[in-house]
Design a protein around this motif. Structure first.
Motif, mmCIF file in Angstrom:
data_model
loop_
_atom_site.group_PDB
_atom_site.id
_atom_site.type_symbol
_atom_site.label_atom_id
_atom_site.label_comp_id
_atom_site.label_asym_id
_atom_site.label_seq_id
_atom_site.Cartn_x
_atom_site.Cartn_y
_atom_site.Cartn_z
ATOM 1 N N SER A 220 14.095 -2.293 20.348
ATOM 2 C CA SER A 220 14.938 -1.446 19.504
ATOM 3 C C SER A 220 14.599 -1.675 18.042
ATOM 4 O O SER A 220 14.577 -2.818 17.565
ATOM 5 N N ALA A 221 14.330 -0.602 17.329
ATOM 6 C CA ALA A 221 13.934 -0.701 15.924
ATOM 7 C C ALA A 221 13.727 0.694 15.364
ATOM 8 O O ALA A 221 13.716 1.682 16.105
ATOM 9 N N MET A 222 13.529 0.747 14.061
ATOM 10 C CA MET A 222 13.038 1.958 13.428
ATOM 11 C C MET A 222 11.516 1.887 13.508
ATOM 12 O O MET A 222 10.913 0.893 13.103
ATOM 13 N N TYR A 223 10.916 2.947 14.024
ATOM 14 C CA TYR A 223 9.472 2.998 14.196
ATOM 15 C C TYR A 223 8.867 3.915 13.138
ATOM 16 O O TYR A 223 9.353 5.033 12.923
ATOM 17 N N TYR A 224 7.792 3.437 12.526
ATOM 18 C CA TYR A 224 7.141 4.149 11.443
ATOM 19 C C TYR A 224 5.681 4.437 11.773
ATOM 20 O O TYR A 224 4.952 3.528 12.206
ATOM 21 N N CYS A 225 5.275 5.647 11.544
ATOM 22 C CA CYS A 225 3.863 6.011 11.607
ATOM 23 C C CYS A 225 3.216 5.631 10.274
ATOM 24 O O CYS A 225 3.871 5.703 9.227
ATOM 25 N N ALA A 226 1.965 5.229 10.327
ATOM 26 C CA ALA A 226 1.320 4.758 9.102
ATOM 27 C C ALA A 226 -0.154 5.119 9.071
ATOM 28 O O ALA A 226 -0.822 5.143 10.113
ATOM 29 N N ALA A 227 -0.645 5.383 7.877
ATOM 30 C CA ALA A 227 -2.070 5.550 7.634
ATOM 31 C C ALA A 227 -2.537 4.334 6.856
ATOM 32 O O ALA A 227 -1.980 4.011 5.800
ATOM 33 N N VAL A 228 -3.526 3.642 7.395
ATOM 34 C CA VAL A 228 -4.009 2.396 6.805
ATOM 35 C C VAL A 228 -5.031 2.689 5.713
ATOM 36 O O VAL A 228 -5.792 3.651 5.810
ATOM 37 N N ARG A 229 -5.055 1.855 4.695
ATOM 38 C CA ARG A 229 -6.028 2.020 3.600
ATOM 39 C C ARG A 229 -7.442 1.918 4.150
ATOM 40 O O ARG A 229 -7.746 1.076 5.007
ATOM 41 N N ASP A 230 -8.318 2.762 3.652
ATOM 42 C CA ASP A 230 -9.721 2.753 4.073
ATOM 43 C C ASP A 230 -10.487 1.719 3.252
ATOM 44 O O ASP A 230 -11.195 2.056 2.314
ATOM 45 N N GLU A 231 -10.337 0.473 3.621
ATOM 46 C CA GLU A 231 -11.028 -0.623 2.937
ATOM 47 C C GLU A 231 -11.690 -1.507 3.991
ATOM 48 O O GLU A 231 -11.144 -1.736 5.066
ATOM 49 N N VAL A 232 -12.836 -2.034 3.654
ATOM 50 C CA VAL A 232 -13.549 -2.929 4.569
ATOM 51 C C VAL A 232 -12.722 -4.193 4.774
ATOM 52 O O VAL A 232 -12.220 -4.788 3.820
ATOM 53 N N GLY A 233 -12.552 -4.573 6.029
ATOM 54 C CA GLY A 233 -11.857 -5.806 6.331
ATOM 55 C C GLY A 233 -10.358 -5.721 6.352
ATOM 56 O O GLY A 233 -9.670 -6.736 6.518
ATOM 57 N N VAL A 234 -9.798 -4.519 6.168
ATOM 58 C CA VAL A 234 -8.340 -4.407 6.145
ATOM 59 C C VAL A 234 -7.782 -4.713 7.523
ATOM 60 O O VAL A 234 -8.374 -4.369 8.552
ATOM 61 N N ASP A 235 -6.631 -5.389 7.572
ATOM 62 C CA ASP A 235 -5.948 -5.708 8.829
ATOM 63 C C ASP A 235 -4.942 -4.602 9.096
ATOM 64 O O ASP A 235 -3.934 -4.500 8.384
ATOM 65 N N PRO A 236 -5.160 -3.770 10.116
ATOM 66 C CA PRO A 236 -4.267 -2.625 10.342
ATOM 67 C C PRO A 236 -2.892 -3.023 10.868
ATOM 68 O O PRO A 236 -2.040 -2.158 11.054
ATOM 69 N N CYS A 237 -2.649 -4.293 11.108
ATOM 70 C CA CYS A 237 -1.350 -4.753 11.592
ATOM 71 C C CYS A 237 -0.439 -5.233 10.468
ATOM 72 O O CYS A 237 0.709 -5.610 10.723
ATOM 73 N N LEU A 238 -0.936 -5.259 9.252
ATOM 74 C CA LEU A 238 -0.133 -5.746 8.139
ATOM 75 C C LEU A 238 0.480 -4.592 7.350
ATOM 76 O O LEU A 238 -0.234 -3.665 6.960
ATOM 77 N N PRO A 239 1.775 -4.651 7.067
ATOM 78 C CA PRO A 239 2.387 -3.592 6.248
ATOM 79 C C PRO A 239 1.716 -3.433 4.886
ATOM 80 O O PRO A 239 1.671 -2.330 4.346
ATOM 81 N N SER A 240 1.177 -4.512 4.354
ATOM 82 C CA SER A 240 0.511 -4.444 3.045
ATOM 83 C C SER A 240 -0.785 -3.645 3.103
ATOM 84 O O SER A 240 -1.343 -3.296 2.069
ATOM 85 N N SER A 241 -1.277 -3.341 4.310
ATOM 86 C CA SER A 241 -2.511 -2.560 4.475
ATOM 87 C C SER A 241 -2.270 -1.059 4.501
ATOM 88 O O SER A 241 -3.210 -0.283 4.546
ATOM 89 N N VAL A 242 -1.015 -0.656 4.492
ATOM 90 C CA VAL A 242 -0.677 0.756 4.689
ATOM 91 C C VAL A 242 -0.735 1.527 3.378
ATOM 92 O O VAL A 242 -0.209 1.088 2.353
ATOM 93 N N ALA A 243 -1.369 2.705 3.452
ATOM 94 C CA ALA A 243 -1.442 3.598 2.295
ATOM 95 C C ALA A 243 -0.330 4.646 2.314
ATOM 96 O O ALA A 243 0.173 5.040 1.267
ATOM 97 N N SER A 244 0.047 5.109 3.508
ATOM 98 C CA SER A 244 1.084 6.145 3.618
ATOM 99 C C SER A 244 1.996 5.824 4.798
ATOM 100 O O SER A 244 1.508 5.441 5.865
ATOM 101 N N TRP A 245 3.290 6.043 4.588
ATOM 102 C CA TRP A 245 4.296 5.813 5.618
ATOM 103 C C TRP A 245 4.994 7.111 5.992
ATOM 104 O O TRP A 245 5.210 7.979 5.143
ATOM 105 N N GLY A 246 5.378 7.218 7.267
ATOM 106 C CA GLY A 246 6.291 8.256 7.664
ATOM 107 C C GLY A 246 7.717 7.834 7.329
ATOM 108 O O GLY A 246 7.958 6.728 6.839
ATOM 109 N N GLN A 247 8.671 8.725 7.619
ATOM 110 C CA GLN A 247 10.053 8.438 7.258
ATOM 111 C C GLN A 247 10.752 7.570 8.306
ATOM 112 O O GLN A 247 11.819 7.022 8.033
ATOM 113 N N GLY A 248 10.160 7.446 9.475
ATOM 114 C CA GLY A 248 10.710 6.602 10.520
ATOM 115 C C GLY A 248 11.528 7.368 11.535
ATOM 116 O O GLY A 248 12.108 8.417 11.242
ATOM 117 N N THR A 249 11.553 6.833 12.755
ATOM 118 C CA THR A 249 12.368 7.402 13.823
ATOM 119 C C THR A 249 12.977 6.242 14.612
ATOM 120 O O THR A 249 12.299 5.252 14.907
#
Length: 126
Positions: free
Chosen positions: A91-120
């Motif tokens: 149970s949680a608010m789920y967010y869709c995300a687009a990750v920054r296009d950078e070499v070595g970025v960890d797609p599991c980290l919130p700090s890697s996200v460039a764009s967020w959805g509003q959540g569901t």
């Protein structure tokens, strides 16, 4: 930055399934990694899973492997999250995300996200 719009959240009993959908628009370039994050009350936002353009999947926690899948349609520019065998701790608010296009970025980290959805919201009851 583009826009992400989620849909498909709701309430389900433990052991049930839900499918979330995310529609991406207005991106000047298709994000290499897109993914899902979730945030439960009182907890930090955490990565759920991410998928890159060729279809490589990263599960951010072993608890999601075998229960969640993350289909991506590069033509329709959509990203889904199929969740099976749901547990109350999902149970949680789920967010869709687009990750920054950078070499070595960890797609599991919130700090890697460039764009967020509003959540569901997803609520799993016992």
């Amino acid at each position: 930055q583009g826009q992400l719009l989620e849909s498909g959240g709701g309430s389900v009993q433990a052991g049930g399934s839900l499918r979330l959908s995310c529609a991406a628009s207005a991106f000047t370039r298709r994000p290499y990694y897109m993914g899902w994050f979730r945030e439960a009350p009182g907890k930090e936002r955490e990565g759920v899973a991410a998928i890159n353009t060729p279809g490589g999947i990263v599960y951010c926690s072993d608890s999601m492997k075998g229960r969640f899948s993350i289909p991506r349609d590069n033509v329709k520019y959509t990203l889904d999250l199929q969740m099976n065998s749901l547990k109350p701790e999902d149970s949680a608010m789920y967010y869709c995300a687009a990750v920054r296009d950078e070499v070595g970025v960890d797609p599991c980290l919130p700090s890697s996200v460039a764009s967020w959805g509003q959540g569901t919201q997803v609520t799993v009851s016992t």
